[in-house]
Design a protein around this motif. Sequence first.
Motif, PDB file in Angstrom:
ATOM      1  N   MET A 113       0.842  -1.193   0.000  1.00  0.00           N
ATOM      2  CA  MET A 113       0.000   0.000   0.000  1.00  0.00           C
ATOM      3  C   MET A 113       0.875   1.240   0.000  1.00  0.00           C
ATOM      4  SD  MET A 113      -2.737  -1.109   2.884  1.00  0.00           S
ATOM      5  CE  MET A 113      -3.447  -2.753   2.948  1.00  0.00           C
ATOM      6  N   ASP A 114       0.752   2.046  -1.051  1.00  0.00           N
ATOM      7  CA  ASP A 114       1.522   3.293  -1.080  1.00  0.00           C
ATOM      8  C   ASP A 114       0.917   4.305  -0.130  1.00  0.00           C
ATOM      9  OD1 ASP A 114       3.104   2.168  -2.935  1.00  0.00           O
ATOM     10  OD2 ASP A 114       1.951   2.927  -4.644  1.00  0.00           O
ATOM     11  N   HIS A 115      -0.404   4.301  -0.073  1.00  0.00           N
ATOM     12  CA  HIS A 115      -1.095   5.252   0.786  1.00  0.00           C
ATOM     13  C   HIS A 115      -2.111   4.479   1.601  1.00  0.00           C
ATOM     14  CE1 HIS A 115       0.681   8.578  -1.388  1.00  0.00           C
ATOM     15  NE2 HIS A 115       0.422   7.899  -2.492  1.00  0.00           N
ATOM     16  N   ALA A 116      -1.975   4.531   2.900  1.00  0.00           N
ATOM     17  CA  ALA A 116      -2.907   3.775   3.734  1.00  0.00           C
ATOM     18  C   ALA A 116      -3.383   4.660   4.871  1.00  0.00           C
ATOM     19  CB  ALA A 116      -2.232   2.539   4.292  1.00  0.00           C
ATOM     20  N   PHE A 117      -4.574   4.358   5.342  1.00  0.00           N
ATOM     21  CA  PHE A 117      -5.060   5.036   6.536  1.00  0.00           C
ATOM     22  C   PHE A 117      -5.540   3.979   7.516  1.00  0.00           C
ATOM     23  CE2 PHE A 117      -9.618   4.501   5.900  1.00  0.00           C
ATOM     24  CZ  PHE A 117      -9.687   4.213   4.551  1.00  0.00           C
ATOM     25  N   ALA A 118      -5.736   4.394   8.758  1.00  0.00           N
ATOM     26  CA  ALA A 118      -6.073   3.431   9.796  1.00  0.00           C
ATOM     27  C   ALA A 118      -7.544   3.049   9.667  1.00  0.00           C
ATOM     28  CB  ALA A 118      -5.815   4.039  11.160  1.00  0.00           C
ATOM     29  N   GLY A 119      -7.783   1.742   9.621  1.00  0.00           N
ATOM     30  CA  GLY A 119      -9.164   1.268   9.526  1.00  0.00           C
ATOM     31  C   GLY A 119      -9.682   0.747  10.842  1.00  0.00           C
ATOM     32  N   GLY A 120      -8.911   0.910  11.913  1.00  0.00           N
ATOM     33  CA  GLY A 120      -9.331   0.420  13.219  1.00  0.00           C
ATOM     34  C   GLY A 120      -8.174  -0.312  13.876  1.00  0.00           C
ATOM     35  N   PHE A 175     -16.056   7.193  11.490  1.00  0.00           N
ATOM     36  CA  PHE A 175     -14.686   6.955  11.945  1.00  0.00           C
ATOM     37  C   PHE A 175     -13.748   6.867  10.743  1.00  0.00           C
ATOM     38  CE2 PHE A 175     -11.433   3.700  12.373  1.00  0.00           C
ATOM     39  CZ  PHE A 175     -10.603   4.337  13.268  1.00  0.00           C
ATOM     40  N   LEU A 176     -14.190   6.176   9.686  1.00  0.00           N
ATOM     41  CA  LEU A 176     -13.341   6.074   8.493  1.00  0.00           C
ATOM     42  C   LEU A 176     -13.078   7.455   7.907  1.00  0.00           C
ATOM     43  CD1 LEU A 176     -14.676   2.934   6.608  1.00  0.00           C
ATOM     44  CD2 LEU A 176     -12.563   3.173   7.885  1.00  0.00           C
ATOM     45  N   LEU A 177     -14.117   8.283   7.852  1.00  0.00           N
ATOM     46  CA  LEU A 177     -13.929   9.639   7.325  1.00  0.00           C
ATOM     47  C   LEU A 177     -12.935  10.412   8.175  1.00  0.00           C
ATOM     48  CD1 LEU A 177     -17.441  10.954   6.266  1.00  0.00           C
ATOM     49  CD2 LEU A 177     -15.512  10.346   4.806  1.00  0.00           C
ATOM     50  N   HIS A 178     -13.105  10.297   9.489  1.00  0.00           N
ATOM     51  CA  HIS A 178     -12.208  10.985  10.414  1.00  0.00           C
ATOM     52  C   HIS A 178     -10.777  10.529  10.163  1.00  0.00           C
ATOM     53  CE1 HIS A 178     -11.047  13.024  14.085  1.00  0.00           C
ATOM     54  NE2 HIS A 178     -10.553  11.905  14.579  1.00  0.00           N
ATOM     55  N   GLY A 234      -3.037   7.099  15.717  1.00  0.00           N
ATOM     56  CA  GLY A 234      -2.435   8.312  15.180  1.00  0.00           C
ATOM     57  C   GLY A 234      -3.466   9.346  14.774  1.00  0.00           C
ATOM     58  N   LEU A 235      -4.583   9.377  15.477  1.00  0.00           N
ATOM     59  CA  LEU A 235      -5.647  10.319  15.136  1.00  0.00           C
ATOM     60  C   LEU A 235      -5.867  11.277  16.293  1.00  0.00           C
ATOM     61  CD1 LEU A 235      -8.226   7.844  13.625  1.00  0.00           C
ATOM     62  CD2 LEU A 235      -6.753   9.421  12.393  1.00  0.00           C
ATOM     63  N   PRO A 236      -6.218  12.524  15.988  1.00  0.00           N
ATOM     64  CA  PRO A 236      -6.516  13.461  17.068  1.00  0.00           C
ATOM     65  C   PRO A 236      -7.893  13.166  17.659  1.00  0.00           C
ATOM     66  CG  PRO A 236      -6.858  14.504  14.951  1.00  0.00           C
ATOM     67  CD  PRO A 236      -6.326  13.125  14.659  1.00  0.00           C
ATOM     68  N   VAL A 237      -8.034  13.461  18.957  1.00  0.00           N
ATOM     69  CA  VAL A 237      -9.348  13.309  19.593  1.00  0.00           C
ATOM     70  C   VAL A 237     -10.087  14.621  19.370  1.00  0.00           C
ATOM     71  CG1 VAL A 237     -10.533  12.576  21.681  1.00  0.00           C
ATOM     72  CG2 VAL A 237      -8.162  11.930  21.316  1.00  0.00           C
TER      73      VAL A 237
END
Lengths: 347, 589
Positions: free
Chosen positions: B117-124, B164-167, B228-231
Amino acid sequence: MRPMRIRLDPWPVDIESGQLGLATFGGDLIDIETPRWAAIGARPLPAGLRTVYVVDGKRRMESRVFVEDGHGGAGVGGFGAYVVGAVSLCPHGTRQAELLSVRAGRLLAHAPDLRLDPCTLSPRHPHTGQLEYRPIPTDGPEPLAPLHKLQSVMLQEEQELSHGLASAVPFDEQDDREALSALTLQDGTLRRATNFGGAVVGYVKTMQTQYLPPDRVGLLGQLRPGERTPIMHLTSETGKTTRFTWYVRLCEAEFYQHPMSGVMRLEMYAPEEPDFLPPIVKEVANLSGTLLCRLGSKAHKDARAPQNLIPTAALEHAMNRAMGSSDLVARRIRAHIATQLGREVLA
Amino acid sequence: MVLGTEDATPVSFWFSVLPGASVQMDDLVAVQTRKPNGAPVHFYGIVDHVRTRHEGVSFDSDVQDVVAGLLPASVSYAARVLVTRVDPEDFIPPQPGDEVRHATGESLRLALSADKMDHAFAGGLLADGQVLPVNYQFVNGESGGHINISGISGVATKTSYALFLLHSIFRGGVLNTRGEGHNTRALIFNVKGEDLLFLDQPNRRVAEKEGGVQARKGWGQGRYARLGLPVEPFRDVQFLAPPKPGGGAIVPDVEQRAGGVVPFVFTLREFAAGRMLPYVFSDATSSLNLGFVIGNIEEKLARLAGTDTAPYLTVEDWDPDQDVLLDEAVRFDELGKTRLETFSQLIAYLEYKLLEQNDGEGDPKWVLKQNQGTLRAFIRRLRGVQKHLSPLVRGDLSAQQAAQYRPDLLRKGIQTSVVDIHKLGAHAQGFVVGVLLRALFEHKEKYGRQDTVFVVLDELNKYAPREGHSPIKDVLLDIAERGRSLGIILIGAQQTASEVERRIVSNAAIRVVGRLDLAEAERPEYRFLPQSFRSRAGILQPGTMLVSQPDVPNPVLVNYPFPAWATRKDEVDDLGGRAAQDVAEDWLR
C-alpha cells in the motif's frame, strides 16, 4: 441332579487368554492374617497415602537382523524397543493424574562377542527426530535370545521404577520407620524373586492358576464389590518365590458371566518365613478394595474392564505411542540399511 | 508449531499452542518454512478458529476421570489459520513442526499486505491493539473505490464506523501525503434522528470511555493515540436541513440544534429546469404509462422554465377558478401570465392541464392520449408528496434568497456537509438524495475526478432496492459504476446487503460487516466472509467490525474508538472541555 450351567468369560476372545484359566497350583498356601475364611470389608483410604503410582512396561521386537561388526565377528540380533512408565495419581482425587517417564528405550540386542557402535537412524525429514539403538549383547546365540534380553531389560527397568517410587516396607517387628505414603500398583505378577523392599502391589488380572483349594473357592463368588479375602502367604512350587496374596472384587459379575469375573488377585513380596505380616501389607490389603473400585474401568470403555484399570489403559496407550508405529520404524530401519548400502529409499 | 494431525495447506493450517501461550481468534501470525533447497517461504495469516480438547482419551465421559485424577490426559490447544499471504508466492504447504509466531511489527505489515500500500489510513485496531492499514487507493477510486457496510441497526453502528473512516481519512495524514487535504470532501445524509448534527462538537464522554478501554487493556496509550488520530470533532462542517413547513421565514426544520444549521430550498424554476420531477416518483416503473407521463411532463416543465432565472414560473394559459385553494396567492401580471409561486400551485396547474382544460379532456399536447386513470395516478402521487415538498420547492423567494439557500455541497472552506433529511417523508428523502447526488454527479462529470467526494448514505436498501427501478437508484448505480473514475466515492450502509441492488454492493472495494442476523449472514452477498466469520458476525459487539479489503484475502476483525464528536445533544461538551466549576468561576469574574 442340577442342570448344566454355562456362563461367559468376560474378556473378548481375541485377547490371548481368557480371564479364567484355573490351572491347579502345587505350591504352599498358609493363612497368615486370620484362619477364618470370610470376606473382609473395604476400609477408607488413609489420609497419609498421598500418591499412588501405576506402573507397567511393554516391549516390542522391531526387526531381526544379521550383524557383521567389521572386526570379523558376525551373528544374529534384533532391533527392539521397550518402554516402562508410571501414572502418578492422588488417590483422594485432589489433582490431575500425570504420566511419568514414559519414554521408549531402544536396543540392538546382538550375539555376544560382537563389537558394535550405537546405531543412529536419521530420518530424511528433519522434523521427525532420530532413533538411537543402544547395542547390548544377549546371553546366548539362540534365536530367541534377543527377545529375552529385551524382556529382561524391560523388567529390570520396571522393577527399578516401581520400587523407586514406593514407600519402603519394613519386614520385621522392630522396624516402623515409615508410614505408607506412596504405593505402587504394578501390572501383572511381581515376576522376580528379588525383593527391593518397596510397597509394590502386583495386580493379576487373570486367574490362570487356581491357588485356592476347592473348599475355599466359593468365597470368591460371594465377595461384594470392594471386599477382599484374608491375606495368605504363598510359596511357589519351586520354592523360589514367596508372596503375600489376597483376592479383591472390583464389581458385580453380570448374570451371564462366571461368578469370578470381577475378582482380581493382588500380591506383595513376602519373606520366606511365614510368621510375620508387616503392618504395611495389611494396610495395603485393607485399602485395596476402595482404591481398586475407584480405578476400575467400565465395560463399554475397555474390553478387559474392570480389571484393566483406567490409568493402566491410559498408560498402555501412551507406551504404544512412545514406541512409535512399528511400520514406520521398520521402514526407517530398511531405509537406514539402504543408505548404508548406497541406495535411495524413502523412509 | 504447525500440526501434523491435520492437513496443512498453503491456504489454511492448524497449529498447536504451547503451554503458557495463548492465542485468540483474529490474531495475526507468521510462519516460516523452508523449501528443500533452503529458500525460506513465509506464510502470514489470521486465526479463525481456536479449540482445546483432551488428548489421549477416547470417550467424552473420560473427562470425569481426568478431573478426578484417575486418567492422565493432556489438553491440546490448537488454532486454525487462514493464510492471507504467502511470500514469495510459492504455494507449498508449511511443514508440520514449523514454528508459528505472533505477527508484530514488520511481519504484521506483511501479513496485512501493508507493504503493497503506497497510501494507507487506519481502519481500526486489531484485537491485540495493532493498527489495521486500509489501502487508500482502493477507497479513492484509483484502484478501486466505494465502501459498503452491512449490519443490524443499533448494534452494528454502521454510521459510526463510516464516520470513523472519514475521520481517519481526513485527519490521519493520508491526504497530506498526497497533497489533497483541502480538496477532499464528504457529503453525509442524516437519515435518522438528529445524531449527525453535532459532528463539529466535541464529545463529553470520549475521555471517560476511551480511558476505560485503555485501563482495561492495560495499554500505555489510548486508542486514538495508537491510531495516530486526534481526539477532535469534525472541522469545517456545514449542516443543511429542509425548512420548516408553512410559509413565511425560512428556518431549518431541526429541533435539537439551535444555530449553525442552514436551511436549503430549491426554486420552482430549478425544479422545472433541473428536471427534478422524476425524483418525486420512486415507483415510476410500476406502470409503463406512468413513466411516459412523467417523462412528458418533465419535458414540458423544462420548456416552461426556459432561460429565465426568477425563482417562480409563469404560465399564460391558466386562469384558476376562484374556488381553487390558494387562489389569493395567485397573481396575474407580466402581460397576462399567471405566476406559480408554490409547489401546490404547480400541482394545481398540472391538474388543470391534464384533467380540467377542455371540459375535462385536458390539453392534448400535455395529455398525449394517455388515459385518465394514469393521469389521475400521476396527480395523486404528486399530491401525496405535496406536504413534504412544499417547503422545499418554492417560488416565493427573492432571487437573493434563492441564491442564499441553494444547497452548495462544494462550498469553499467546507470539508463536510451534513444534509439532514430525517424529518422528510420517504418520497421526499428520496427526492433530496436523488437530486443532490445527481447535481454532484453532473458537476463531477464536468470537472473530473481530482477532488474526491465521499458520500455517506445509510439505508441503501431504501434508495437502491434490489427489485424495481427508480431514478434515484439510477443515480446511485451511476455513482457505483462510474463514480469511482469521477472521484465520487459512495460509503453506503444497509441492514441487509441482500436487499440492495447487487451491482452497488459488488462495486464496493472495501466491505465491512457489523453484527448480522445469522440468516442474513448465510446469503450469497456475504460469501466474501469465510464460514467461521459468518457465524461470528452474529455475535459481534457494537464497536467491532469485520473489514475486508482487496489487498488482504481474508477479512480482519477491528474495533474502533468511541466517537470524539458528539452523536447526541446530551453528549455535546458545552463546557469546552473544562470542569463545570472553572466555567462558573469565569462567569462570576
